[in-house]
Design a protein around this motif. Structure first.
Motif, PDB file in Angstrom:
ATOM      1  N   ALA A 199       6.987  57.591  67.865  1.00  0.00           N
ATOM      2  CA  ALA A 199       6.169  57.140  67.045  1.00  0.00           C
ATOM      3  C   ALA A 199       7.026  56.564  65.922  1.00  0.00           C
ATOM      4  O   ALA A 199       6.256  56.333  64.746  1.00  0.00           O
ATOM      5  N   ARG A 225      -2.529  66.991  87.360  1.00  0.00           N
ATOM      6  CA  ARG A 225      -3.483  68.138  87.597  1.00  0.00           C
ATOM      7  C   ARG A 225      -4.434  68.007  89.257  1.00  0.00           C
ATOM      8  O   ARG A 225      -4.701  67.013  89.058  1.00  0.00           O
ATOM      9  N   ALA A 247       8.619  64.045  75.657  1.00  0.00           N
ATOM     10  CA  ALA A 247       7.872  63.188  74.747  1.00  0.00           C
ATOM     11  C   ALA A 247       7.190  64.042  73.698  1.00  0.00           C
ATOM     12  O   ALA A 247       7.038  63.643  72.881  1.00  0.00           O
ATOM     13  N   SER A 248       6.945  64.916  74.477  1.00  0.00           N
ATOM     14  CA  SER A 248       6.591  66.262  73.772  1.00  0.00           C
ATOM     15  C   SER A 248       6.875  67.011  72.840  1.00  0.00           C
ATOM     16  O   SER A 248       7.546  68.129  73.211  1.00  0.00           O
ATOM     17  N   ASN A 286      -6.583  56.098  73.357  1.00  0.00           N
ATOM     18  CA  ASN A 286      -6.054  57.183  72.637  1.00  0.00           C
ATOM     19  C   ASN A 286      -5.482  56.856  70.962  1.00  0.00           C
ATOM     20  O   ASN A 286      -4.861  57.117  71.057  1.00  0.00           O
ATOM     21  N   ASN A 300       4.043  65.744  66.928  1.00  0.00           N
ATOM     22  CA  ASN A 300       5.096  64.946  67.884  1.00  0.00           C
ATOM     23  C   ASN A 300       6.593  64.156  66.899  1.00  0.00           C
ATOM     24  O   ASN A 300       7.960  65.239  67.367  1.00  0.00           O
ATOM     25  N   ALA A 348       2.953  64.733  78.761  1.00  0.00           N
ATOM     26  CA  ALA A 348       1.816  65.637  79.317  1.00  0.00           C
ATOM     27  C   ALA A 348       0.882  66.665  78.271  1.00  0.00           C
ATOM     28  O   ALA A 348      -0.135  67.326  78.495  1.00  0.00           O
ATOM     29  N   GLY A 395      -2.269  59.679  81.300  1.00  0.00           N
ATOM     30  CA  GLY A 395      -3.082  59.647  80.350  1.00  0.00           C
ATOM     31  C   GLY A 395      -2.680  58.637  79.668  1.00  0.00           C
ATOM     32  O   GLY A 395      -1.779  57.640  80.433  1.00  0.00           O
ATOM     33  N   SER A 396      -2.695  58.421  78.554  1.00  0.00           N
ATOM     34  CA  SER A 396      -2.426  56.584  77.729  1.00  0.00           C
ATOM     35  C   SER A 396      -0.886  56.537  77.719  1.00  0.00           C
ATOM     36  O   SER A 396      -0.813  55.532  78.198  1.00  0.00           O
ATOM     37  N   ILE A 397      -0.099  57.869  77.195  1.00  0.00           N
ATOM     38  CA  ILE A 397       1.124  57.495  77.852  1.00  0.00           C
ATOM     39  C   ILE A 397       1.502  56.889  78.753  1.00  0.00           C
ATOM     40  O   ILE A 397       1.646  56.343  79.577  1.00  0.00           O
ATOM     41  N   THR A 406      -2.219  58.696  69.621  1.00  0.00           N
ATOM     42  CA  THR A 406      -1.612  58.409  70.679  1.00  0.00           C
ATOM     43  C   THR A 406      -0.685  57.039  70.160  1.00  0.00           C
ATOM     44  O   THR A 406      -1.526  55.879  70.037  1.00  0.00           O
TER      45      THR A 406
HETATM   46  N1  NDP Z   1       6.865  62.064  70.509  1.00  0.00           N
HETATM   47  C1  NDP Z   1       5.477  60.955  69.904  1.00  0.00           C
HETATM   48  O1  NDP Z   1       5.416  59.827  69.072  1.00  0.00           O
HETATM   49  C2  NDP Z   1       4.609  61.597  70.599  1.00  0.00           C
HETATM   50  C3  NDP Z   1       4.441  62.322  71.300  1.00  0.00           C
HETATM   51  N2  NDP Z   1       3.416  62.464  72.580  1.00  0.00           N
HETATM   52  C4  NDP Z   1       3.144  63.381  72.989  1.00  0.00           C
HETATM   53  O2  NDP Z   1       2.431  62.982  74.538  1.00  0.00           O
HETATM   54  C5  NDP Z   1       1.357  64.003  74.890  1.00  0.00           C
HETATM   55  C6  NDP Z   1       0.291  62.722  76.015  1.00  0.00           C
HETATM   56  O3  NDP Z   1       0.226  61.986  74.924  1.00  0.00           O
HETATM   57  P1  NDP Z   1      -0.989  61.089  75.851  1.00  0.00           P
HETATM   58  O4  NDP Z   1      -0.821  60.550  76.865  1.00  0.00           O
HETATM   59  O5  NDP Z   1      -2.023  60.129  75.143  1.00  0.00           O
HETATM   60  O6  NDP Z   1      -1.898  61.906  76.083  1.00  0.00           O
HETATM   61  P2  NDP Z   1      -3.594  62.459  76.846  1.00  0.00           P
HETATM   62  O7  NDP Z   1      -4.668  63.229  76.577  1.00  0.00           O
HETATM   63  O8  NDP Z   1      -3.966  60.472  76.803  1.00  0.00           O
HETATM   64  O9  NDP Z   1      -2.999  62.318  77.966  1.00  0.00           O
HETATM   65  C7  NDP Z   1      -1.905  63.666  78.252  1.00  0.00           C
HETATM   66  C8  NDP Z   1      -2.446  63.487  79.818  1.00  0.00           C
HETATM   67  O10 NDP Z   1      -1.734  64.738  80.339  1.00  0.00           O
HETATM   68  C9  NDP Z   1      -2.268  65.605  82.023  1.00  0.00           C
HETATM   69  N3  NDP Z   1      -2.023  67.022  81.605  1.00  0.00           N
HETATM   70  C10 NDP Z   1      -2.149  67.648  80.376  1.00  0.00           C
HETATM   71  N4  NDP Z   1      -1.859  68.747  81.045  1.00  0.00           N
HETATM   72  C11 NDP Z   1      -0.833  68.417  82.349  1.00  0.00           C
HETATM   73  C12 NDP Z   1       0.151  69.492  83.040  1.00  0.00           C
HETATM   74  N5  NDP Z   1      -0.043  70.476  82.804  1.00  0.00           N
HETATM   75  N6  NDP Z   1       0.168  68.964  84.225  1.00  0.00           N
HETATM   76  C13 NDP Z   1      -0.409  67.550  84.932  1.00  0.00           C
HETATM   77  N7  NDP Z   1      -0.505  66.317  83.685  1.00  0.00           N
HETATM   78  C14 NDP Z   1      -0.525  67.292  82.671  1.00  0.00           C
HETATM   79  C15 NDP Z   1      -3.795  65.880  81.031  1.00  0.00           C
HETATM   80  O11 NDP Z   1      -4.128  65.364  82.762  1.00  0.00           O
HETATM   81  P3  NDP Z   1      -5.872  66.245  82.457  1.00  0.00           P
HETATM   82  O12 NDP Z   1      -6.690  64.795  82.145  1.00  0.00           O
HETATM   83  O13 NDP Z   1      -6.204  66.387  83.473  1.00  0.00           O
HETATM   84  O14 NDP Z   1      -6.628  67.214  80.956  1.00  0.00           O
HETATM   85  C16 NDP Z   1      -3.442  63.867  80.705  1.00  0.00           C
HETATM   86  O15 NDP Z   1      -3.773  63.570  81.877  1.00  0.00           O
HETATM   87  C17 NDP Z   1       0.831  64.072  73.109  1.00  0.00           C
HETATM   88  O16 NDP Z   1       0.393  65.251  74.005  1.00  0.00           O
HETATM   89  C18 NDP Z   1       1.859  64.309  72.979  1.00  0.00           C
HETATM   90  O17 NDP Z   1       2.457  65.751  73.217  1.00  0.00           O
HETATM   91  C19 NDP Z   1       2.588  61.286  71.707  1.00  0.00           C
HETATM   92  C20 NDP Z   1       2.201  60.496  70.570  1.00  0.00           C
HETATM   93  C21 NDP Z   1       3.155  60.629  70.047  1.00  0.00           C
END
Ligand code: NDP
Ligand code: OAA
Length: 266
Positions: free
Chosen positions: A122, A32, A91-92, A241, A188, A69, A9-11, A244
């Motif tokens: 962040a 997925r 990251a999560s 996003n 997070n 993710a 996704g965005s990260i 994020t």
């Molecule tokens: N530590 C920190 O400071 C921060 C942590 N985060 C964490 O990072 C995560 C990701 O952020 P971000 O990239 O912005 O979110 P996005 O929603 O932009 O991207 C998340 C991606 O993960 C995919 N995904 C979800 N579940 C699965 C899975 N089981 N298997 C494979 N791919 C999967 C989604 O796919 P699909 O499109 O198919 O749903 C999506 O493309 C956040 O949910 C958060 O938990 C975020 C910001 C700050």
């Protein structure tokens, strides 16, 4: 170095675009089965192969895996990856607010002689937080302010009308564990502070939607017998996003750039 990625996704997509600055030469990304990530991705500094199962990711033999993710992906993938000897950057971080999952992740890393690495993401200042917390008696209050659209799809929607805000509204006040679990895509950073020593139950958290916010603000105050400090971070949201901050990607990039595998003692 061969990087495994969970989530594109965005990260994930921003990270891949910056890997030219690192020793990574190859990426295998777990997405997925129905994901449009392979179509969205345009060639960047390193080749990316897309797979849709954990078995395929493991078979690709990545040197390290980055999870970006979400909390459910940490629960599904971090324990088996760690158990099978893969180091994982999580990251999560907020997924570890689930105490049972935290234990499971720790046990898996022990069994697999692997490491889970928690990026500061962040937030910042965790080095000082850790030092003060180790000395005892820290009191931490955190406030996160984001524009209304960053809170869409979260429980904030049950408290405020995010589309009709004309002033900042604090829609959550509580402890770190409740914040991290209820706001998995926004708090997070709260978990990162808690695990650095603020304590999930002990720290106080406020979450705010502000229609005038240009980006994401993270601020916290620490009181300890030895030191008081306040930190305020004003970060730009990611292009795709708003919730994020771009700083999250830069923080993970640093973890990758400085990653050293554990040397075998045999
Ligand atoms: N530590 C920190 O400071 C921060 C942590 N985060 C964490 O990072 C995560 C990701 O952020 P971000 O990239 O912005 O979110 P996005 O929603 O932009 O991207 C998340 C991606 O993960 C995919 N995904 C979800 N579940 C699965 C899975 N089981 N298997 C494979 N791919 C999967 C989604 O796919 P699909 O499109 O198919 O749903 C999506 O493309 C956040 O949910 C958060 O938990 C975020 C910001 C700050
Ligand atoms: O990126 C940010 O500003 C913080 C964030 O979403 C989180 O901690 O989950």
């Amino acid at each position: 170095m061969h990087l495994g990625l969970i989530g594109f996704g965005s990260i994930g997509s921003a990270l891949v675009g910056m890997l030219g600055q690192t020793q990574v030469t190859q990426v295998t990304a777990l997405v997925r089965p129905a994901s449009d990530a392979p179509q969205r991705h345009s060639a960047g500094p390193v080749p990316v192969a897309f797979v849709s199962s954990l078995d395929e990711l493991i078979a690709a033999r990545p040197d390290i895996v980055v999870e970006c993710a979400g909390h459910a992906a940490v629960a599904a993938y971090a324990p088996p990856l760690l158990q099978s000897g893969h180091d994982v950057i999580i990251a999560s971080v907020g997924a570890l607010a689930d105490a049972a999952l935290q234990k499971q992740v720790e046990r898996a890393a022990g069994a697999g002689k692997s490491r889970f690495i928690l990026p500061s993401g962040a937030i910042g200042g965790l080095d000082l937080m850790r030092a003060l917390a180790a000395a005892g008696d820290v009191d931490v209050a955190y406030r996160g302010i984001k524009p209304p659209k960053a809170w869409q799809g979260s429980p904030a929607e049950q408290v405020v009308d995010l589309n009709a805000l004309s002033r900042p509204v604090t829609f959550f006040s509580g402890n770190g564990r409740d914040a991290a679990l209820a706001y998995p895509k926004n708090a997070n950073v709260v978990a990162a502070l808690a695990l650095a020593g603020a304590g999930f139950e002990q720290m106080r958290v406020e979450l705010v939607a502000d229609p005038a916010a240009q980006g994401n603000q993270h601020s916290y105050q620490v009181h300890s017998p030895f030191c008081k400090y306040t930190m305020t971070i004003e970060a730009t949201g990611s292009p795709g996003n708003a919730r994020t901050s771009v700083t999250t990607v830069l923080s993970i990039l640093q973890e990758i750039a400085t990653y050293q595998p554990i040397q075998s003692s045999t």
